[in-house]
Design a protein around this motif. Structure first.
Motif, PDB file in Angstrom:
ATOM      1  N   ALA A 134       0.842  -1.209   0.000  1.00 11.89           N
ATOM      2  CA  ALA A 134       0.000   0.000   0.000  1.00 11.89           C
ATOM      3  C   ALA A 134       0.871   1.251   0.000  1.00 11.89           C
ATOM      4  O   ALA A 134       1.876   1.336   0.721  1.00 11.89           O
ATOM      5  CB  ALA A 134      -0.902   0.005   1.218  1.00 11.89           C
ATOM      6  N   ILE A 135       0.451   2.213  -0.804  1.00 16.75           N
ATOM      7  CA  ILE A 135       1.194   3.474  -0.934  1.00 16.75           C
ATOM      8  C   ILE A 135       0.271   4.628  -0.560  1.00 16.75           C
ATOM      9  O   ILE A 135      -0.917   4.634  -0.924  1.00 16.75           O
ATOM     10  CB  ILE A 135       1.708   3.650  -2.382  1.00 16.75           C
ATOM     11  CG1 ILE A 135       2.662   2.493  -2.739  1.00 16.75           C
ATOM     12  CG2 ILE A 135       2.409   5.000  -2.562  1.00 16.75           C
ATOM     13  CD1 ILE A 135       3.214   2.549  -4.148  1.00 16.75           C
ATOM     14  N   ARG A 136       0.805   5.588   0.173  1.00 13.39           N
ATOM     15  CA  ARG A 136       0.067   6.825   0.491  1.00 13.39           C
ATOM     16  C   ARG A 136       1.005   7.980   0.196  1.00 13.39           C
ATOM     17  O   ARG A 136       2.231   7.873   0.410  1.00 13.39           O
ATOM     18  CB  ARG A 136      -0.309   6.828   1.973  1.00 13.39           C
ATOM     19  CG  ARG A 136      -1.191   7.989   2.389  1.00 13.39           C
ATOM     20  CD  ARG A 136      -1.451   7.964   3.897  1.00 13.39           C
ATOM     21  NE  ARG A 136      -2.568   8.818   4.248  1.00 13.39           N
ATOM     22  CZ  ARG A 136      -2.961   9.061   5.494  1.00 13.39           C
ATOM     23  NH1 ARG A 136      -2.313   8.510   6.512  1.00 13.39           N
ATOM     24  NH2 ARG A 136      -3.968   9.852   5.728  1.00 13.39           N
ATOM     25  N   ASN A 137       0.470   9.104  -0.237  1.00 15.70           N
ATOM     26  CA  ASN A 137       1.357  10.211  -0.599  1.00 15.70           C
ATOM     27  C   ASN A 137       2.154  10.676   0.621  1.00 15.70           C
ATOM     28  O   ASN A 137       1.649  10.645   1.748  1.00 15.70           O
ATOM     29  CB  ASN A 137       0.552  11.342  -1.253  1.00 15.70           C
ATOM     30  CG  ASN A 137      -0.192  12.167  -0.214  1.00 15.70           C
ATOM     31  OD1 ASN A 137       0.407  12.995   0.471  1.00 15.70           O
ATOM     32  ND2 ASN A 137      -1.494  11.918  -0.057  1.00 15.70           N
ATOM     33  N   PRO A 138       3.409  11.099   0.393  1.00 12.65           N
ATOM     34  CA  PRO A 138       4.298  11.386   1.534  1.00 12.65           C
ATOM     35  C   PRO A 138       3.871  12.596   2.352  1.00 12.65           C
ATOM     36  O   PRO A 138       4.223  12.703   3.527  1.00 12.65           O
ATOM     37  CB  PRO A 138       5.660  11.632   0.873  1.00 12.65           C
ATOM     38  CG  PRO A 138       5.371  11.956  -0.546  1.00 12.65           C
ATOM     39  CD  PRO A 138       4.111  11.229  -0.896  1.00 12.65           C
ATOM     40  N   LYS A 139       3.089  13.491   1.775  1.00 12.98           N
ATOM     41  CA  LYS A 139       2.662  14.669   2.537  1.00 12.98           C
ATOM     42  C   LYS A 139       1.737  14.231   3.680  1.00 12.98           C
ATOM     43  O   LYS A 139       1.893  14.651   4.829  1.00 12.98           O
ATOM     44  CB  LYS A 139       1.945  15.672   1.625  1.00 12.98           C
ATOM     45  CG  LYS A 139       2.825  16.236   0.522  1.00 12.98           C
ATOM     46  CD  LYS A 139       2.027  17.269  -0.279  1.00 12.98           C
ATOM     47  CE  LYS A 139       2.809  17.828  -1.441  1.00 12.98           C
ATOM     48  NZ  LYS A 139       2.056  18.891  -2.142  1.00 12.98           N
ATOM     49  N   ASP A 140       0.742  13.395   3.356  1.00  9.51           N
ATOM     50  CA  ASP A 140      -0.151  12.901   4.410  1.00  9.51           C
ATOM     51  C   ASP A 140       0.573  11.914   5.328  1.00  9.51           C
ATOM     52  O   ASP A 140       0.295  11.841   6.527  1.00  9.51           O
ATOM     53  CB  ASP A 140      -1.384  12.220   3.803  1.00  9.51           C
ATOM     54  CG  ASP A 140      -2.375  13.239   3.238  1.00  9.51           C
ATOM     55  OD1 ASP A 140      -2.447  14.360   3.782  1.00  9.51           O
ATOM     56  OD2 ASP A 140      -3.066  12.912   2.261  1.00  9.51           O
ATOM     57  N   CYS A 141       1.496  11.159   4.732  1.00 12.01           N
ATOM     58  CA  CYS A 141       2.231  10.169   5.530  1.00 12.01           C
ATOM     59  C   CYS A 141       3.043  10.853   6.632  1.00 12.01           C
ATOM     60  O   CYS A 141       2.989  10.446   7.797  1.00 12.01           O
ATOM     61  CB  CYS A 141       3.135   9.354   4.601  1.00 12.01           C
ATOM     62  SG  CYS A 141       4.157   8.172   5.481  1.00 12.01           S
ATOM     63  N   VAL A 142       3.756  11.921   6.302  1.00 17.61           N
ATOM     64  CA  VAL A 142       4.612  12.551   7.314  1.00 17.61           C
ATOM     65  C   VAL A 142       3.771  13.159   8.436  1.00 17.61           C
ATOM     66  O   VAL A 142       4.145  13.104   9.610  1.00 17.61           O
ATOM     67  CB  VAL A 142       5.603  13.579   6.686  1.00 17.61           C
ATOM     68  CG1 VAL A 142       4.904  14.755   6.044  1.00 17.61           C
ATOM     69  CG2 VAL A 142       6.586  14.088   7.743  1.00 17.61           C
ATOM     70  N   VAL A 143       2.607  13.688   8.088  1.00 16.74           N
ATOM     71  CA  VAL A 143       1.732  14.281   9.114  1.00 16.74           C
ATOM     72  C   VAL A 143       1.213  13.174  10.045  1.00 16.74           C
ATOM     73  O   VAL A 143       1.276  13.284  11.278  1.00 16.74           O
ATOM     74  CB  VAL A 143       0.564  15.045   8.451  1.00 16.74           C
ATOM     75  CG1 VAL A 143      -0.489  15.430   9.480  1.00 16.74           C
ATOM     76  CG2 VAL A 143       1.090  16.279   7.730  1.00 16.74           C
ATOM     77  N   SER A 144       0.735  12.091   9.451  1.00 12.14           N
ATOM     78  CA  SER A 144       0.204  10.989  10.240  1.00 12.14           C
ATOM     79  C   SER A 144       1.308  10.374  11.122  1.00 12.14           C
ATOM     80  O   SER A 144       1.088  10.052  12.293  1.00 12.14           O
ATOM     81  CB  SER A 144      -0.368   9.933   9.288  1.00 12.14           C
ATOM     82  OG  SER A 144      -0.960   8.886   9.990  1.00 12.14           O
TER      83      SER A 144
END
Ligand code: A3P
Length: 338
Positions: A134-144
């Protein structure tokens, strides 16, 4: 690891065969791989050395890219839309490979899927096993990942950490489980292999039914056809919604003294016990692991400078090799100006 990489105020020290590399957040390294406190040397090495069998299915992600969501979806697909009886069963039956060690695969309910955060070069691989990445964009990933490290799991000892500090670590690839970009690229380079199914957080959010059906097709055993009968797809969709999942986690706490916990989970509970100023402790609660579950929540936290910096890295590292991923994220509004 060079002393300069560790930070001026920290002298590396080895505990057994793992090395303390950062005190805030608390990180160790085992065989050059960065992990938080609960990961034991033997369990980690056992996990990396595990030899997959043809019925093994792994859900692999970089942290905060939708692992828990996919674990729930797969469990529901395999079990007629019925979730695990309780959270402890969930942790045993959709186990975390490198935290619990390879025995977790023998002990889990089958058929089922095993969670891992390993990059491709560390992942036990067999062309006969199945992998969902599974891949999620890094902008949302770093916040989470920032909320995860500073507010959800006290074991990181980063409750006073700022987003700017964490963002810097993420950009340098110095968080646990290593560099986001290396991780995602290591798996995307395997995209010709039929036994690896790529799935994107943003797509699941936008068109859940379609993505769940694709998962059913990938898992085989007529699961796609089954999803289309007796309202199973609708059940899976509803029961894997963030609302229902949060509700299920509301009252669960992991107690390190529970004798039924495997050692990896006991270490996890112990490391993340909530300690109060008066010295008392309480068990780790899980409900905050699920936060907003939104796409483009980064807009609430990234500064224009951080956004520009992250976009430059995406452009430099991902775009030349995987332009289709950039296009996908563009369609999901990830590059809309702040
Ligand atoms: P946010 O912190 O942005 O809310 P992981 O399980 O890999 O640690 O990922 C956690 C992220 O996935 C969290 O993101 C969490 O809220 C989100 N998530 C978990 N379950 C979800 C669901 N059912 N629907 C949407 N997002 C979900």
């Amino acid at each position: 690891m060079a002393a300069s990489q560790i930070g001026a105020c920290l002298t590396p020290s080895s505990e057994g065969q793992r090395t303390l590399v950062s005190k805030r957040p608390l990180y160790y390294e085992i065989d050059g791989f960065r992990l938080s406190e609960p990961f034991g040397v033997d369990r980690f090495r056992g996990a990396v050395q595990y030899k997959p069998t043809p019925d093994d299915v792994f859900i692999v992600t970089y942290p905060k890219c939708g692992t828990t969501w996919l674990q729930e979806i797969c469990y529901l697909i395999y079990n007629d839309g019925n979730p695990p009886e309780n959270q402890l069963k969930r942790l045993i039956d959709t186990p975390f490979l490198e935290m619990i060690g390879p025995e977790c695969i023998a002990q889990m309910k089958k058929p089922g899927a095993v969670k891992s955060h390993l990059p491709f070069d560390r992942m036990p691989y067999s062309p006969h096993a199945k992998y969902i990445y599974a891949i999620r964009n890094p902008k949302d990933c770093v916040v989470s990942f920032f909320y995860h490290t500073s507010q959800v799991y006290p074991g990181y000892q980063f409750a006073d950490g700022t987003f700017a500090e964490f963002f810097d670590l993420f950009m340098k690839g110095q968080t646990d489980f290593g560099d986001y970009f290396d991780h995602v690229c290591s798996w995307l380079r395997q995209r010709g292999r039929e036994n690896i199914h790529f799935i994107y957080f943003e797509d699941v959010k936008k068109k859940g039914s379609e993505e769940i059906l694709k998962l059913g097709r990938f898992l085989g055993n007529d699961l796609e056809a089954k999803l289309k009968t007796q309202g199973l797809l609708e059940k899976v969709l509803e029961r894997s919604s963030i609302k229902t999942m949060k509700e299920g986690l509301k009252d669960f706490a992991l107690n390190k003294d529970d004798p039924s916990l495997p050692e990896g989970l006991r270490a996890f509970a112990e490391s993340n016990e909530v300690k109060t100023a008066s010295g008392s402790t309480s068990a780790l609660k899980f409900d905050s692991h699920l936060r907003k579950g939104a796409v483009n929540d980064w807009r609430n936290l990234l500064t224009p400078e951080m956004n520009a910096c992250l976009e430059a890295k995406i452009k430099r590292i991902i775009e030349p090799e995987f332009p289709e991923l950039i296009e996908k994220w563009r369609q999901h509004g990830v590059f809309e100006p702040l």
